[in-house]
Design a protein around this motif. Structure first.
Motif, PDB file in Angstrom:
ATOM      1  N   TYR A 203      -7.083   6.207  -1.950  1.00 26.53           N
ATOM      2  CA  TYR A 203      -8.214   5.280  -1.852  1.00 26.53           C
ATOM      3  C   TYR A 203      -7.796   3.842  -2.140  1.00 26.53           C
ATOM      4  N   ILE A 204      -6.943   3.321  -1.270  1.00 30.40           N
ATOM      5  CA  ILE A 204      -6.493   1.928  -1.353  1.00 30.40           C
ATOM      6  C   ILE A 204      -6.663   1.325   0.042  1.00 30.40           C
ATOM      7  N   TRP A 205      -7.477   0.264   0.133  1.00 34.04           N
ATOM      8  CA  TRP A 205      -7.757  -0.334   1.437  1.00 34.04           C
ATOM      9  C   TRP A 205      -7.581  -1.843   1.408  1.00 34.04           C
ATOM     10  N   LEU A 206      -7.292  -2.386   2.570  1.00 37.50           N
ATOM     11  CA  LEU A 206      -7.204  -3.829   2.765  1.00 37.50           C
ATOM     12  C   LEU A 206      -8.614  -4.374   3.002  1.00 37.50           C
ATOM     13  N   VAL A 207      -9.037  -5.328   2.218  1.00 38.40           N
ATOM     14  CA  VAL A 207     -10.275  -6.103   2.293  1.00 38.40           C
ATOM     15  C   VAL A 207     -11.530  -5.322   1.891  1.00 38.40           C
ATOM     16  N   GLU A 208     -11.809  -4.134   2.481  1.00 34.00           N
ATOM     17  CA  GLU A 208     -13.019  -3.413   2.089  1.00 34.00           C
ATOM     18  C   GLU A 208     -12.865  -1.920   2.315  1.00 34.00           C
TER      19      GLU A 208
ATOM     20  N   ARG B 124       0.842  -1.209   0.000  1.00 35.07           N
ATOM     21  CA  ARG B 124       0.000   0.000   0.000  1.00 35.07           C
ATOM     22  C   ARG B 124       0.874   1.257   0.000  1.00 35.07           C
ATOM     23  N   LYS B 125       1.892   1.274   0.855  1.00 36.04           N
ATOM     24  CA  LYS B 125       2.795   2.429   0.932  1.00 36.04           C
ATOM     25  C   LYS B 125       3.473   2.682  -0.416  1.00 36.04           C
ATOM     26  N   TYR B 126       3.943   1.630  -1.057  1.00 36.94           N
ATOM     27  CA  TYR B 126       4.594   1.748  -2.362  1.00 36.94           C
ATOM     28  C   TYR B 126       3.633   2.329  -3.410  1.00 36.94           C
ATOM     29  N   LEU B 127       2.407   1.838  -3.438  1.00 40.40           N
ATOM     30  CA  LEU B 127       1.428   2.329  -4.409  1.00 40.40           C
ATOM     31  C   LEU B 127       1.050   3.783  -4.147  1.00 40.40           C
TER      32      LEU B 127
END
Length: 124
Positions: free
Chosen positions: A22-27, A5-8
């Motif tokens: 707007y990048i989240w783990l699972v939902e 996530r940090k890289y993206l």
């Protein structure tokens, strides 16, 4: 897997198309309005000194052409079968990442959103 996530989130082109972080783990949190956005999930395929993880990225939004651009950007950022990119933080080093077969796209008739799915294999 916070390192991915940090890289993206360090890529300004990806953030511009997403309109924010707007990048989240699972939902996606229900209280946040975002269109488009990315959710990701992962599973450990094998353990040992070097672990393999399968990552699934779900790109969700109403504009399919924007989602396809985001997909290509993810592939550009993460498809690194030779291990030439530096994806790491204090506790995790991605040794290799590569695009996997599968994925696809679908439209959810209930929400009107498109969903594009992309799979990667990470060696950590």
């Amino acid at each position: 897997m916070k390192v991915i996530r940090k890289y993206l989130l360090e890529d300004t082109n990806l953030l511009n198309y997403l309109g924010g972080q707007y990048i989240w783990l699972v939902e996606k949190p229900k209280e946040i309005e975002a269109n488009p956005y990315i959710i990701y999930k992962y599973k450990e395929l094998n353990g040992g000194l070097i672990k393999n993880y399968q990552f699934e990225f779900n790109l969700i939004g109403t504009d399919l052409s924007k989602l396809l651009y985001i997909k290509e950007r993810l592939i550009n950022l993460l498809d690194d079968p030779r291990g030439e990119k530096s994806i790491k933080d204090d506790s995790t080093v991605i040794r290799q990442s590569k695009l996997l077969n599968g994925g696809g796209m679908v439209k959810n008739p209930n929400t009107g959103n498109y969903e594009v799915v992309v799979f990667f294999l990470f060696k950590i």
